[in-house]
Motif scaffolding. Structure first.
Motif, mmCIF file in Angstrom:
data_model
loop_
_atom_site.group_PDB
_atom_site.id
_atom_site.type_symbol
_atom_site.label_atom_id
_atom_site.label_comp_id
_atom_site.label_asym_id
_atom_site.label_seq_id
_atom_site.Cartn_x
_atom_site.Cartn_y
_atom_site.Cartn_z
ATOM 1 N N ASP A 37 0.823 -1.212 0.000
ATOM 2 C CA ASP A 37 0.000 0.000 0.000
ATOM 3 C C ASP A 37 0.861 1.267 0.000
ATOM 4 N N LEU A 38 2.093 1.167 0.459
ATOM 5 C CA LEU A 38 2.989 2.310 0.564
ATOM 6 C C LEU A 38 4.023 2.337 -0.567
ATOM 7 N N ALA A 39 4.260 1.198 -1.172
ATOM 8 C CA ALA A 39 5.338 1.071 -2.161
ATOM 9 C C ALA A 39 5.141 2.003 -3.345
ATOM 10 N N TYR A 40 6.255 2.517 -3.831
ATOM 11 C CA TYR A 40 6.289 3.329 -5.039
ATOM 12 C C TYR A 40 6.348 2.356 -6.209
ATOM 13 N N VAL A 41 5.338 2.393 -7.075
ATOM 14 C CA VAL A 41 5.221 1.377 -8.124
ATOM 15 C C VAL A 41 5.628 1.873 -9.511
ATOM 16 N N ASP A 42 5.838 3.168 -9.660
ATOM 17 C CA ASP A 42 6.257 3.717 -10.949
ATOM 18 C C ASP A 42 7.783 3.652 -11.007
ATOM 19 N N LEU A 43 8.310 2.482 -11.273
ATOM 20 C CA LEU A 43 9.740 2.211 -11.165
ATOM 21 C C LEU A 43 10.529 2.757 -12.347
ATOM 22 N N THR A 44 11.745 3.188 -12.062
ATOM 23 C CA THR A 44 12.663 3.641 -13.094
ATOM 24 C C THR A 44 13.811 2.645 -13.152
ATOM 25 N N LEU A 45 13.989 2.057 -14.311
ATOM 26 C CA LEU A 45 15.021 1.047 -14.515
ATOM 27 C C LEU A 45 16.149 1.627 -15.349
ATOM 28 N N ILE A 46 17.350 1.098 -15.122
ATOM 29 C CA ILE A 46 18.487 1.488 -15.951
ATOM 30 C C ILE A 46 19.336 0.244 -16.181
ATOM 31 N N ALA A 47 19.873 0.135 -17.373
ATOM 32 C CA ALA A 47 20.726 -1.007 -17.717
ATOM 33 C C ALA A 47 22.069 -0.869 -17.016
ATOM 34 N N GLU A 48 22.628 -1.992 -16.607
ATOM 35 C CA GLU A 48 23.902 -1.942 -15.893
ATOM 36 C C GLU A 48 25.046 -1.474 -16.783
ATOM 37 N N ASN A 49 24.874 -1.493 -18.107
ATOM 38 C CA ASN A 49 25.923 -0.990 -18.998
ATOM 39 C C ASN A 49 25.714 0.485 -19.362
ATOM 40 N N ALA A 50 24.789 1.159 -18.681
ATOM 41 C CA ALA A 50 24.576 2.596 -18.882
ATOM 42 C C ALA A 50 25.676 3.375 -18.152
ATOM 43 N N SER A 51 25.897 4.597 -18.595
ATOM 44 C CA SER A 51 26.909 5.444 -17.967
ATOM 45 C C SER A 51 26.326 6.154 -16.742
ATOM 46 N N LEU A 52 27.210 6.686 -15.902
ATOM 47 C CA LEU A 52 26.744 7.456 -14.751
ATOM 48 C C LEU A 52 25.997 8.699 -15.202
ATOM 49 N N ASP A 53 26.422 9.294 -16.316
ATOM 50 C CA ASP A 53 25.703 10.455 -16.842
ATOM 51 C C ASP A 53 24.260 10.086 -17.187
ATOM 52 N N GLN A 54 24.066 8.912 -17.761
ATOM 53 C CA GLN A 54 22.715 8.462 -18.087
ATOM 54 C C GLN A 54 21.905 8.215 -16.812
ATOM 55 N N ALA A 55 22.558 7.706 -15.776
ATOM 56 C CA ALA A 55 21.868 7.487 -14.498
ATOM 57 C C ALA A 55 21.431 8.821 -13.897
#
Length: 176
Positions: free
Chosen positions: A74-92
């Motif tokens: 009931d409290l969880a944030y469900v609109d998750l943002t995913l990023i690939a592990e091969n993405a750069s820190l700038d992309q994160a």
């Protein structure tokens, strides 16, 4: 630098039907500020949200009446943002800015959850890079000082002009 280099692989999960008290205890026991919320569907256990220590404090404790036996789902944030592990820190950083979040779920090449990266992780990585740049400057200054110690001579007698056929120092070749 890649997300995979700094993301945290110690993912602590909690079932969406567990209570907020259980979530708080899990955070304390595992020394984490985020739990990945899971739920079971026809495909098995799936990630369905995240809950943070901030969520517990700001949202759960501020409720009237206090509902500590409420479900994590009931409290969880469900609109998750995913990023690939091969993405750069700038992309994160861009993803965090665009979505207004402080944490991203990291996925592997098969789109499976493989870690979490937080704003703190990114800031620490950038701080290490800035520290490395500062050491480069300091080492260069130290090298120059060792090669040319300060003297009480006038400036024009301290420096020799560089002319063809004269060496002003030692050359080092760096292959990149």
């Amino acid at each position: 630098m890649l997300v995979s280099n700094i993301c945290r692989r110690d993912i602590v999960t909690i079932d969406a039907q567990r209570t907020l008290i259980e979530a708080a205890r899990m955070m304390r026991d595992h020394h984490v500020g985020t739990l990945v919320v899971t739920c079971v569907d026809a495909h098995g256990e799936q990630v369905c949200g995240i809950v943070t220590d901030r969520d517990l404090v700001i949202d759960a404790l501020a409720r009237t009446p206090l509902e500590l036996d409420a479900e994590v789902g009931d409290l969880a944030y469900v609109d998750l943002t995913l990023i690939a592990e091969n993405a750069s820190l700038d992309q994160a950083v861009t993803a965090m800015q665009d979505r207004g979040v402080r944490r991203l779920l990291v996925t592997d090449s098969a789109d499976r959850l493989s870690g979490i990266i937080s704003l703190d992780d990114v800031m620490e990585a950038f701080a290490q890079q800035v520290g490395g740049l500062a050491r480069i400057i300091r080492n260069g200054m130290d090298r120059e000082l060792a090669a040319h110690p300060p003297k009480d001579e006038p400036l024009k007698t301290r420096h020799r002009p560089c002319t063809p056929g004269t060496s002003q120092g030692v050359w080092a070749r760096v292959v990149v």
